[in-house]
Design an enzyme around this catalytic site. Sequence first.
Site, PDB file in Angstrom:
ATOM      1  CE  LYS A   1      51.597  32.983  85.890  1.00 46.32           C
ATOM      2  NZ  LYS A   1      51.995  34.426  85.801  1.00 46.32           N
TER       3      LYS A   1
ATOM      4  CG  ASP B   1      49.482  32.910  82.919  1.00 47.31           C
ATOM      5  OD1 ASP B   1      50.259  33.212  81.996  1.00 47.31           O
ATOM      6  OD2 ASP B   1      49.060  33.732  83.754  1.00 47.31           O
TER       7      ASP B   1
END
Length: 275
Positions: free
Chosen positions: A11, A129
């Site tokens: 990410k 997240d």
Amino acid sequence: MTTVKAHAPAKINLTLHVTGQRADGYHLLDSLVCFGETGDVITVAEADETRITVSGPFAAAVPTTPDNLVAQAAELLGVTAHIHIEKALPVAAGIGGGSADAAATVRALTTLYDMPIPDDETLLRLGADVPVCAHQGVVRMRGMGDLIDVVSDTPMAWETVLVNPGIPVSTPAVFARLATKTNTPMTEPIPEPTDADFPNWLADQRNDLEGPAVALAPDIGQALAILGQQPGCRIARMSGSGATCFALFERGRASHAVDTINQAHPNWWAVLAIS
């Protein structure tokens, strides 16, 4: 035995604006996120009790205890499994490794057990997240990670390099050094990531954690400087709370940058994340 594999991509926080802090201590963010082609691989198989095994270059840093997010993902779904992590991403590196693994585990386990994928609100129980890591393309993440808007369904079109100088960085320590926690959000409109001017727009945005992280770990500043000096680099910035940094490159230039950095710093981690 039936097994299911899922990719857990890195990410990359292209931006990270810290826009506030709640009374309970949680920080509010405005972040533009994309995902690399490089990442971990999760393999799951049915088992009477959940157990975790790990291999790969960063395996030694991964716990196999119940506090690992992949085990918590199985618990959230109410299933047990043998979960194997092929750990290709560095740990505590600002590229969502643990959260990406948890999201991939959810995808794999729901396929294995023929279950629906939980919604973002449910995934948020695993961590801020995890919901964004369940998405693809280019995504805007706001609030505590609970407000997600897809900016583009297609992957990033810019060649992207990831560099980590080989040091873990504590996220709480970085936030503790942040002087101002009520900063401005990203400017709008957000251009399409395929636009030629996208790196220019990106350069006008920020990662509010970059300064505090560099103060804690000066090697991050060195990594940023080296990335910025590479031919064809359009922008270099830190991802997340560090220590991994990224750079967007003109087409055909990124591989040379990776080779150059690996030769100059063989103990660093430098990869072509998006080709």
